[in-house]
Design a protein around this motif. Structure first.
Motif, PDB file in Angstrom:
ATOM      1  N   ASP A  93     -29.191  22.140   6.210  1.00  0.00           N
ATOM      2  CA  ASP A  93     -29.490  23.136   5.183  1.00  0.00           C
ATOM      3  C   ASP A  93     -28.559  22.945   3.986  1.00  0.00           C
ATOM      4  O   ASP A  93     -27.526  22.273   4.080  1.00  0.00           O
ATOM      5  N   ASP A  94     -28.944  23.513   2.866  1.00  0.00           N
ATOM      6  CA  ASP A  94     -28.211  23.313   1.610  1.00  0.00           C
ATOM      7  C   ASP A  94     -26.768  23.787   1.677  1.00  0.00           C
ATOM      8  O   ASP A  94     -25.905  23.279   0.956  1.00  0.00           O
ATOM      9  N   ASN A  95     -26.478  24.763   2.529  1.00  0.00           N
ATOM     10  CA  ASN A  95     -25.136  25.325   2.628  1.00  0.00           C
ATOM     11  C   ASN A  95     -24.284  24.682   3.707  1.00  0.00           C
ATOM     12  O   ASN A  95     -23.177  25.144   3.975  1.00  0.00           O
ATOM     13  N   TYR A  96     -24.821  23.645   4.357  1.00  0.00           N
ATOM     14  CA  TYR A  96     -24.104  22.947   5.430  1.00  0.00           C
ATOM     15  C   TYR A  96     -23.701  23.911   6.550  1.00  0.00           C
ATOM     16  O   TYR A  96     -22.600  23.838   7.079  1.00  0.00           O
ATOM     17  N   GLN A  97     -24.626  24.802   6.892  1.00  0.00           N
ATOM     18  CA  GLN A  97     -24.392  25.771   7.964  1.00  0.00           C
ATOM     19  C   GLN A  97     -25.214  25.481   9.219  1.00  0.00           C
ATOM     20  O   GLN A  97     -24.870  25.961  10.295  1.00  0.00           O
ATOM     21  N   GLN A  98     -26.307  24.741   9.085  1.00  0.00           N
ATOM     22  CA  GLN A  98     -27.166  24.410  10.223  1.00  0.00           C
ATOM     23  C   GLN A  98     -27.623  22.963  10.084  1.00  0.00           C
ATOM     24  O   GLN A  98     -27.919  22.503   8.972  1.00  0.00           O
ATOM     25  N   THR A  99     -27.666  22.264  11.207  1.00  0.00           N
ATOM     26  CA  THR A  99     -28.074  20.865  11.184  1.00  0.00           C
ATOM     27  C   THR A  99     -28.827  20.524  12.460  1.00  0.00           C
ATOM     28  O   THR A  99     -28.718  21.235  13.469  1.00  0.00           O
ATOM     29  N   ILE A 100     -29.579  19.444  12.384  1.00  0.00           N
ATOM     30  CA  ILE A 100     -30.223  18.877  13.567  1.00  0.00           C
ATOM     31  C   ILE A 100     -29.875  17.398  13.582  1.00  0.00           C
ATOM     32  O   ILE A 100     -30.029  16.699  12.574  1.00  0.00           O
ATOM     33  N   ILE A 101     -29.396  16.949  14.732  1.00  0.00           N
ATOM     34  CA  ILE A 101     -29.088  15.544  14.953  1.00  0.00           C
ATOM     35  C   ILE A 101     -30.144  14.988  15.902  1.00  0.00           C
ATOM     36  O   ILE A 101     -30.381  15.560  16.976  1.00  0.00           O
ATOM     37  N   GLY A 102     -30.774  13.893  15.510  1.00  0.00           N
ATOM     38  CA  GLY A 102     -31.808  13.277  16.339  1.00  0.00           C
ATOM     39  C   GLY A 102     -31.525  11.811  16.583  1.00  0.00           C
ATOM     40  O   GLY A 102     -30.522  11.265  16.115  1.00  0.00           O
ATOM     41  N   ARG A 103     -32.447  11.196  17.321  1.00  0.00           N
ATOM     42  CA  ARG A 103     -32.353   9.771  17.625  1.00  0.00           C
ATOM     43  C   ARG A 103     -33.739   9.144  17.511  1.00  0.00           C
ATOM     44  O   ARG A 103     -34.732   9.796  17.811  1.00  0.00           O
ATOM     45  N   ASN A 104     -33.776   7.888  17.099  1.00  0.00           N
ATOM     46  CA  ASN A 104     -35.058   7.201  16.975  1.00  0.00           C
ATOM     47  C   ASN A 104     -35.862   7.243  18.265  1.00  0.00           C
ATOM     48  O   ASN A 104     -37.078   7.366  18.236  1.00  0.00           O
ATOM     49  N   SER A 105     -35.184   7.136  19.392  1.00  0.00           N
ATOM     50  CA  SER A 105     -35.881   7.116  20.679  1.00  0.00           C
ATOM     51  C   SER A 105     -36.378   8.494  21.111  1.00  0.00           C
ATOM     52  O   SER A 105     -37.107   8.595  22.092  1.00  0.00           O
ATOM     53  N   ARG A 106     -35.964   9.520  20.394  1.00  0.00           N
ATOM     54  CA  ARG A 106     -36.377  10.902  20.677  1.00  0.00           C
ATOM     55  C   ARG A 106     -36.058  11.329  22.119  1.00  0.00           C
ATOM     56  O   ARG A 106     -36.767  12.105  22.731  1.00  0.00           O
TER      57      ARG A 106
END
Length: 150
Positions: free
Chosen positions: A96-109
């Motif tokens: 998010d724009d405020n650097y308060q929430q993120t999602i980390i993923g991987r190509n292999s899912r």
């Protein structure tokens, strides 16, 4: 797996509480999971992953993988090294724009992490982030909410 356009690494550093995850074998039965990032002088990212094993007051576990920025145009693709020389795929797919929430993923899912700067988020925000995870092609059956001490 698409990634965000750009990550300001200095803003991204610090504590991130795991809100939900498709866990790795290390994270099964993890309570109070927190990932902390700190930029080192050599450009790598000192990472500390802490949690309590088995319960909120279970034994404390600490892992210290090292992050390597693999795409310096976006800073959103990292290699995360738990054991030399293997660098696991680590992609910042939402921020998010405020650097308060993120999602980390991987190509292999195979694994995913929904994280926030606080140990809990609103149900509305959680639903929105889960929708993003689903849109990336993940099976939501494996997604587990993390438990944090209040």
């Amino acid at each position: 797996m698409p990634v965000v356009d750009y990550v300001d690494l200095d803003r991204f550093m610090g504590d991130w509480y795991v809100i939900a995850t498709i866990p790795t074998f290390l994270e099964k039965d993890a309570y109070n999971p927190v990932e902390t990032y700190k930029r080192d002088n050599d450009g790598t990212i000192a990472t500390t992953f802490t949690f309590n094993k088995g319960s909120l007051d279970g034994p404390s576990k600490v892992f210290r993988p090292r992050g390597f920025v693999m795409d310096e145009t976006t800073n959103a693709i990292w290699g995360m090294q738990f054991v030399w020389p293997i660098k696991a795929d680590y992609r910042i797919v939402y921020l998010d724009d405020n650097y308060q929430q993120t999602i980390i993923g991987r190509n292999s899912r195979d694994y995913v992490w929904i994280m926030a700067r606080t140990p809990s988020i609103s149900e509305q925000d959680y639903t929105k982030l889960v929708d993003v995870v689903e849109s990336l092609g993940y099976e939501l059956d494996a997604l587990q909410k993390a438990i944090h001490a209040k």
